[in-house]
Design a protein around this motif. Sequence first.
Motif, PDB file in Angstrom:
ATOM      1  N   LYS A   1       6.476  -6.534   5.094  1.00  0.00           N
ATOM      2  CA  LYS A   1       5.471  -5.630   4.523  1.00  0.00           C
ATOM      3  C   LYS A   1       4.474  -5.240   5.608  1.00  0.00           C
TER       4      LYS A   1
ATOM      5  N   THR B   1       0.305  -7.136  -1.446  1.00  0.00           N
ATOM      6  CA  THR B   1      -0.651  -7.289  -0.342  1.00  0.00           C
ATOM      7  C   THR B   1      -2.079  -7.531  -0.836  1.00  0.00           C
TER       8      THR B   1
ATOM      9  N   ASN C   1       0.842   0.696   1.528  1.00  0.00           N
ATOM     10  CA  ASN C   1       1.732  -0.414   1.857  1.00  0.00           C
ATOM     11  C   ASN C   1       3.133   0.097   2.177  1.00  0.00           C
TER      12      ASN C   1
ATOM     13  N   VAL D   1       7.105  -0.693   2.755  1.00  0.00           N
ATOM     14  CA  VAL D   1       8.225  -1.604   2.548  1.00  0.00           C
ATOM     15  C   VAL D   1       9.512  -0.797   2.717  1.00  0.00           C
TER      16      VAL D   1
END
Length: 555
Positions: free
Chosen positions: A37, A125, A253, A255
């Motif tokens: 991540k 997160t 974020n 990913v």
Amino acid sequence: MKTDIEIAQSADTWPIEKIVDQIGLSADEWEPYGRDKAKVQLSSSTQQNKLGKLILVTSINPTPAGEGKSTVTVGLADALMQQKRQTMVALREPSLGPVMGLKGGATGGGYSQVIPMADINMHFTGDFHALTSAHNTLAALIDNSLYQGNPLHLDPRRILWKRALDVNDRALRHATIGLGGPTSGIPREDGFDITVASELMAILTLSHNLDDMKQRISRIMIGYTYDKEPVTVADLGVEGAITTLLKDAIKPNLVQTLAHTPALIHGGPFANIAQGTNSILATKTALQLSDYTVTEAGFGADLGGEKFLDFKTPLLGKVPDTIVIVATVRALKMHGGEDKQHLTTPNLTALKQGLGNLGQHLKSMKRYGVPVVVAINQFTHDTAEELALVSDYAKSFGVDAYVADVWGQGGSGAQELATGVVQATERADYQDFKPLYQPEDDALVKINHIVQEIYGGHKAVLSAKAEKQLANFKQYGWDKLPIIMAKTQNSLTDDAKRFGAPTDFDIHIREFMPKLGAGFLVALTGSILTMPGLPKHPAALDIDIDSDGHITGLN
């Protein structure tokens, strides 16, 4: 057959550095959050890049039979990558409310998922924890101001800012606080909203940068004085502190999907009580780093779809190049009156009766002037005759439909859909975009446009309280704000039990909530709640973990 979490746990996950290299981020544009991540913050030079194509995925009204909007979104993005088209996904973060409640997680399913699935569905997160802390810090500061002599002359009976928790907890909808004597605060009525209904969540997803977020937070109205004058966070003087608590949460974020397509997951407002889309920053970042961005709007086109087009699009500065409406044969049969227990049995009569729900969404989305396609998310028991019936129905609206098996095949099962979507984006023309209403329209005019053109209803009916509120709002100009309808996702009406495509209905608005920091007016309809409850059998009962940290039952 493997479950979703078993598929995710057996995935070949790339180190996040490899995904970073794939999209070309410089060293100062990302920071790792563990092995898989990262947080992203584009430099000013990258932000000047030309925006790619935007594909908005929405759906019919959801049913217990399942539609698979997130699954189709991920599968479509993977299919585009398989066609050598640089693509990114932009999704919302899941809330613990549905993860532990009725709906489950929100990372896709089968072989069309974003990973790490368990992390994303739970703490990820820490964005939601930061939001919850910031929200409740503001609540504590409000009550402290009351206790310390009430210099702002806040009326404790007219404080609008509740507390927040990212759990479905009906017992906290209404509460009395400040009990316990003179040192325990000023007694008053209060309550809790779920974190995704917090105005801070809306602000996080609408802010372009920290300065913009601080300005928005300063405009939040926390209540009224004894003279019924509005009081804001700026009056309290704590916008800097609240913004500081969100300094990392504002960063999108990064990913990946199971097929290693880069995915930005950021923000999580529900579409039935808020605007229902991921952040402006995440969507724009994906548009700047890819040729195609596939994003979704929460629940059906009547909620997330409408809000994306009428509210997010002007702030984003980019109109979708194509709208994809996801439908399943199973869900359409439920809209036609079929019982959930019999959905695996062919029933063309129920399917025909339920197609009207798809038809209303096709009409409402086509009116915006954006190319529309239908994705038929295939289930095992769908027959060729049923799939053909849905496809032919879409074609009667001039819309192409494509069968996609993304749960079982991932991107390979959406190749025709991907090709059709690309062809549709090439027909898109920004000049053809037609907003549903104009900014200067009164609130009731905007609402009736939504009711009539998006829901297919008759008109909006306001309670005495709602009418009085609108009259009061006019003196401040709040009646000109964009409208966010808080409505059940299960129906085009405000009655969750009315499936299909009713036409003989009104929408009943019981009250309005001004969200001045976010910049919209929430219209609460029917019995919609800002703090949901858990079902009789919550998903939490099926989730477990062993001594090695191996999770089961998460879906």
